[in-house]
Write a protein that holds these residues in place. Sequence first.
Motif, short mmCIF file in Angstrom:
data_model
loop_
_atom_site.label_atom_id
_atom_site.label_comp_id
_atom_site.label_asym_id
_atom_site.label_seq_id
_atom_site.Cartn_x
_atom_site.Cartn_y
_atom_site.Cartn_z
N HIS A 15 0.82 -1.24 -0.14
CA HIS A 15 -0.06 0.02 -0.04
C HIS A 15 0.80 1.19 0.08
N ARG A 16 1.85 1.21 0.44
CA ARG A 16 2.96 2.21 0.57
C ARG A 16 3.58 2.49 -0.72
N MET A 19 0.81 4.14 -3.08
CA MET A 19 0.88 5.45 -2.84
C MET A 19 1.89 6.37 -3.41
N LEU A 27 7.78 8.23 -0.28
CA LEU A 27 7.18 8.62 0.83
C LEU A 27 8.17 8.90 2.12
N GLU A 31 5.07 9.92 6.85
CA GLU A 31 3.79 9.60 5.83
C GLU A 31 3.30 8.16 5.85
N VAL A 33 0.08 5.42 5.25
CA VAL A 33 -0.95 5.20 4.26
C VAL A 33 -2.08 4.12 4.96
N HIS A 35 -6.02 2.29 4.75
CA HIS A 35 -6.92 1.74 3.76
C HIS A 35 -8.51 2.27 4.26
N TRP A 43 -5.45 -2.45 -2.35
CA TRP A 43 -4.35 -1.34 -2.68
C TRP A 43 -4.82 -0.59 -3.79
N LEU A 48 -6.86 4.30 -0.83
CA LEU A 48 -5.86 4.65 0.14
C LEU A 48 -5.91 6.08 0.12
N ARG A 49 -5.44 6.55 1.40
CA ARG A 49 -5.26 8.09 1.56
C ARG A 49 -3.78 8.10 2.41
N LEU A 50 -3.13 9.20 2.34
CA LEU A 50 -2.16 9.56 2.95
C LEU A 50 -2.28 10.06 4.26
N TYR A 67 -5.06 13.64 8.03
CA TYR A 67 -5.26 13.02 6.92
C TYR A 67 -5.09 13.76 5.58
#
Length: 87
Positions: A15-16, A19, A27, A31, A33, A35, A43, A48-50, A67
């Motif tokens: 997932h990193r 992103m 990243l 930072e 990530v 779900h 994924w 995904l959001r940072l 977020y």
Amino acid sequence: MYRAMQKSGQPILSHRWAMAKHLGRPLTSNELVDHMNGDKTDWSIGNLRLYVRGKQQPGSAPGHGTYYHEWQLAESRIRELEQLLTG
């Protein structure tokens, strides 16, 4: 970019990596990530959001981070409302 994110030869979590590819940059260590639907196997970039770790980030509260995704949406909405007010 992969090697820039790699620490001590450890693999990067999927997932990193997803992103980082989406953003076009590695990243940083603060930072994270998240779900959004809670499914750790999903994924897709829409899920995904940072998350920016640390209480010194804009929009954060003591002991919590921000977020990035929600912060960007809020700023976008503020700009829309300002345009409506100014005509």
